[in-house]
Design a protein around this motif. Sequence first.
Motif, PDB file in Angstrom:
ATOM      1  N   ILE A   1       5.294 -11.812 -20.353  1.00 24.38           N
ATOM      2  CA  ILE A   1       5.870 -10.475 -20.240  1.00 24.38           C
ATOM      3  C   ILE A   1       6.185 -10.195 -18.776  1.00 24.38           C
ATOM      4  O   ILE A   1       5.274 -10.076 -17.954  1.00 24.38           O
ATOM      5  CB  ILE A   1       4.903  -9.403 -20.777  1.00 24.38           C
ATOM      6  N   PRO A   2       7.468 -10.074 -18.412  1.00 21.45           N
ATOM      7  CA  PRO A   2       7.811  -9.733 -17.031  1.00 21.45           C
ATOM      8  C   PRO A   2       7.693  -8.227 -16.797  1.00 21.45           C
ATOM      9  O   PRO A   2       8.025  -7.425 -17.666  1.00 21.45           O
ATOM     10  CB  PRO A   2       9.264 -10.198 -16.910  1.00 21.45           C
ATOM     11  N   VAL A   3       7.229  -7.849 -15.626  1.00 20.99           N
ATOM     12  CA  VAL A   3       7.093  -6.444 -15.244  1.00 20.99           C
ATOM     13  C   VAL A   3       7.670  -6.280 -13.843  1.00 20.99           C
ATOM     14  O   VAL A   3       7.341  -7.028 -12.927  1.00 20.99           O
ATOM     15  CB  VAL A   3       5.615  -6.001 -15.260  1.00 20.99           C
ATOM     16  N   GLU A   4       8.561  -5.292 -13.698  1.00 19.75           N
ATOM     17  CA  GLU A   4       9.194  -5.074 -12.398  1.00 19.75           C
ATOM     18  C   GLU A   4       8.219  -4.512 -11.382  1.00 19.75           C
ATOM     19  O   GLU A   4       8.182  -4.948 -10.224  1.00 19.75           O
ATOM     20  CB  GLU A   4      10.386  -4.137 -12.550  1.00 19.75           C
ATOM     21  N   ALA A   5       7.411  -3.514 -11.785  1.00 15.17           N
ATOM     22  CA  ALA A   5       6.497  -2.894 -10.829  1.00 15.17           C
ATOM     23  C   ALA A   5       5.351  -2.204 -11.562  1.00 15.17           C
ATOM     24  O   ALA A   5       5.528  -1.689 -12.669  1.00 15.17           O
ATOM     25  CB  ALA A   5       7.238  -1.886  -9.944  1.00 15.17           C
ATOM     26  N   VAL A   6       4.194  -2.202 -10.908  1.00 17.28           N
ATOM     27  CA  VAL A   6       3.018  -1.453 -11.371  1.00 17.28           C
ATOM     28  C   VAL A   6       2.465  -0.693 -10.171  1.00 17.28           C
ATOM     29  O   VAL A   6       2.287  -1.267  -9.088  1.00 17.28           O
ATOM     30  CB  VAL A   6       1.926  -2.379 -11.936  1.00 17.28           C
ATOM     31  N   ARG A   7       2.212   0.591 -10.358  1.00 16.72           N
ATOM     32  CA  ARG A   7       1.680   1.405  -9.267  1.00 16.72           C
ATOM     33  C   ARG A   7       0.454   2.165  -9.743  1.00 16.72           C
ATOM     34  O   ARG A   7       0.461   2.750 -10.834  1.00 16.72           O
ATOM     35  CB  ARG A   7       2.739   2.391  -8.772  1.00 16.72           C
ATOM     36  N   ALA A   8      -0.595   2.140  -8.943  1.00 22.54           N
ATOM     37  CA  ALA A   8      -1.831   2.867  -9.240  1.00 22.54           C
ATOM     38  C   ALA A   8      -2.169   3.754  -8.042  1.00 22.54           C
ATOM     39  O   ALA A   8      -2.226   3.272  -6.900  1.00 22.54           O
ATOM     40  CB  ALA A   8      -2.974   1.902  -9.512  1.00 22.54           C
ATOM     41  N   THR A   9      -2.362   5.052  -8.324  1.00 21.79           N
ATOM     42  CA  THR A   9      -2.665   6.018  -7.273  1.00 21.79           C
ATOM     43  C   THR A   9      -4.013   6.668  -7.550  1.00 21.79           C
ATOM     44  O   THR A   9      -4.259   7.139  -8.659  1.00 21.79           O
ATOM     45  CB  THR A   9      -1.575   7.115  -7.200  1.00 21.79           C
ATOM     46  N   ILE A  10      -4.872   6.706  -6.561  1.00 22.28           N
ATOM     47  CA  ILE A  10      -6.208   7.293  -6.696  1.00 22.28           C
ATOM     48  C   ILE A  10      -6.175   8.733  -6.182  1.00 22.28           C
ATOM     49  O   ILE A  10      -5.645   9.007  -5.098  1.00 22.28           O
ATOM     50  CB  ILE A  10      -7.249   6.482  -5.910  1.00 22.28           C
ATOM     51  N   GLY A  11      -6.737   9.660  -6.976  1.00 25.53           N
ATOM     52  CA  GLY A  11      -6.817  11.049  -6.557  1.00 25.53           C
ATOM     53  C   GLY A  11      -7.842  11.219  -5.456  1.00 25.53           C
ATOM     54  O   GLY A  11      -9.041  11.046  -5.686  1.00 25.53           O
ATOM     55  N   VAL A  12      -7.363  11.534  -4.251  1.00 22.08           N
ATOM     56  CA  VAL A  12      -8.254  11.621  -3.090  1.00 22.08           C
ATOM     57  C   VAL A  12      -9.215  12.799  -3.218  1.00 22.08           C
ATOM     58  O   VAL A  12     -10.422  12.669  -2.961  1.00 22.08           O
ATOM     59  CB  VAL A  12      -7.423  11.741  -1.798  1.00 22.08           C
ATOM     60  N   PHE A  13      -8.723  13.957  -3.607  1.00 24.93           N
ATOM     61  CA  PHE A  13      -9.577  15.135  -3.701  1.00 24.93           C
ATOM     62  C   PHE A  13     -10.695  14.913  -4.720  1.00 24.93           C
ATOM     63  O   PHE A  13     -11.863  15.230  -4.462  1.00 24.93           O
ATOM     64  CB  PHE A  13      -8.742  16.354  -4.083  1.00 24.93           C
ATOM     65  N   GLN A  14     -10.357  14.357  -5.891  1.00 27.54           N
ATOM     66  CA  GLN A  14     -11.380  14.088  -6.903  1.00 27.54           C
ATOM     67  C   GLN A  14     -12.385  13.050  -6.413  1.00 27.54           C
ATOM     68  O   GLN A  14     -13.574  13.117  -6.729  1.00 27.54           O
ATOM     69  CB  GLN A  14     -10.722  13.610  -8.195  1.00 27.54           C
TER      70      GLN A  14
ATOM     71  N   MET B   1       0.840  -1.190   0.000  1.00 30.84           N
ATOM     72  CA  MET B   1       0.000   0.000   0.000  1.00 30.84           C
ATOM     73  C   MET B   1       0.879   1.246   0.000  1.00 30.84           C
ATOM     74  O   MET B   1       1.970   1.257   0.550  1.00 30.84           O
ATOM     75  CB  MET B   1      -0.915   0.012   1.229  1.00 30.84           C
ATOM     76  N   GLY B   2       0.374   2.328  -0.637  1.00 29.17           N
ATOM     77  CA  GLY B   2       1.119   3.573  -0.692  1.00 29.17           C
ATOM     78  C   GLY B   2       0.297   4.716  -0.140  1.00 29.17           C
ATOM     79  O   GLY B   2      -0.922   4.615   0.055  1.00 29.17           O
ATOM     80  N   PHE B   3       0.955   5.845   0.123  1.00 32.00           N
ATOM     81  CA  PHE B   3       0.291   7.011   0.689  1.00 32.00           C
ATOM     82  C   PHE B   3       0.011   8.020  -0.416  1.00 32.00           C
ATOM     83  O   PHE B   3       0.856   8.231  -1.291  1.00 32.00           O
ATOM     84  CB  PHE B   3       1.184   7.633   1.770  1.00 32.00           C
ATOM     85  N   PRO B   4      -1.146   8.718  -0.432  1.00 31.44           N
ATOM     86  CA  PRO B   4      -2.244   8.531   0.521  1.00 31.44           C
ATOM     87  C   PRO B   4      -3.202   7.398   0.129  1.00 31.44           C
ATOM     88  O   PRO B   4      -3.851   6.830   0.983  1.00 31.44           O
ATOM     89  CB  PRO B   4      -2.958   9.882   0.501  1.00 31.44           C
ATOM     90  N   ALA B   5      -3.312   7.112  -1.163  1.00 33.28           N
ATOM     91  CA  ALA B   5      -4.206   6.021  -1.587  1.00 33.28           C
ATOM     92  C   ALA B   5      -3.616   5.401  -2.843  1.00 33.28           C
ATOM     93  O   ALA B   5      -3.910   5.824  -3.968  1.00 33.28           O
ATOM     94  CB  ALA B   5      -5.623   6.544  -1.848  1.00 33.28           C
ATOM     95  N   ALA B   6      -2.766   4.413  -2.662  1.00 32.72           N
ATOM     96  CA  ALA B   6      -2.079   3.796  -3.794  1.00 32.72           C
ATOM     97  C   ALA B   6      -1.848   2.317  -3.524  1.00 32.72           C
ATOM     98  O   ALA B   6      -1.785   1.883  -2.376  1.00 32.72           O
ATOM     99  CB  ALA B   6      -0.749   4.496  -4.068  1.00 32.72           C
ATOM    100  N   ILE B   7      -1.744   1.556  -4.590  1.00 40.26           N
ATOM    101  CA  ILE B   7      -1.402   0.137  -4.518  1.00 40.26           C
ATOM    102  C   ILE B   7      -0.253  -0.113  -5.480  1.00 40.26           C
ATOM    103  O   ILE B   7      -0.250   0.392  -6.606  1.00 40.26           O
ATOM    104  CB  ILE B   7      -2.600  -0.764  -4.891  1.00 40.26           C
TER     105      ILE B   7
END
Length: 237
Positions: free
Chosen positions: A22-35, A1-7
């Motif tokens: 297909i190898p992938v090192e990392a995927v990150r998704a962040t949600i806009g808290v204000f929106q 989990m990431g701050f403020p709202a991420a995986i």
Amino acid sequence: MGFPAAIEWRDLVFAGPTIGTIPVEAVRATIGVFQALLGQLVIEYAVQLPGVAQVGSGQAKGSLTAASWSLEGPIAVKGHLQDMDLSTVLKPYVSRGTVQGDFIHRWDNTQGANTALNGEGTVKVEIKDLVIERVAKGTAANPSLLFGQIRAALACRDGSCEVTELKGDGEDGSFTAQGHVALRQPLQQSLLDLTVTVIPGAGFAQKAASLSLPPFQPGTPLTFKLVGPIMNARVAL
């Protein structure tokens, strides 16, 4: 989990009958808290391929914006590719090459069949140092093709894409193309209608003999039509 709202996911492997592995090192998704507090959905994403030494390379970044969490209203997706290694995502067809570019697509309505193919958007990419490997077809295989640079641009609307730019050059020669692509599901069944002009180089003229093709005179343009499904397109002079 990431701050403020991420995986964030690490060490992923995508696999399928059409994409291989297909190898992938990392995927990150962040949600806009204000929106999100306003009832909108904004997701910023980043994909990192493995084995990249230079910071910022081998990445795809972008965002998904929706008017509501139900995803029924207008939706927009945009992204940027930065020096992504094509040999990682297009094996065994490509052994070398990097791509960078931008894309954007918008849907005013997400209801109905084939929603993914509708809407409108653009794609612009530049590929450098590309090597297309020998691809077997029956008992034969095409020789490797080398291109120093390929530039492509498409404008799509409701399942039909106009090829506004497609050109490449390298030691095997150069080519330009224009026409249309009718999108289908799966995408491998999309229909081509392209007019292609090829100016063979000395390298390709030698490789043509292995394909049982008529002899090509280096530097002499050849124009032909490329029509039909992407995976089984027909050539007509």
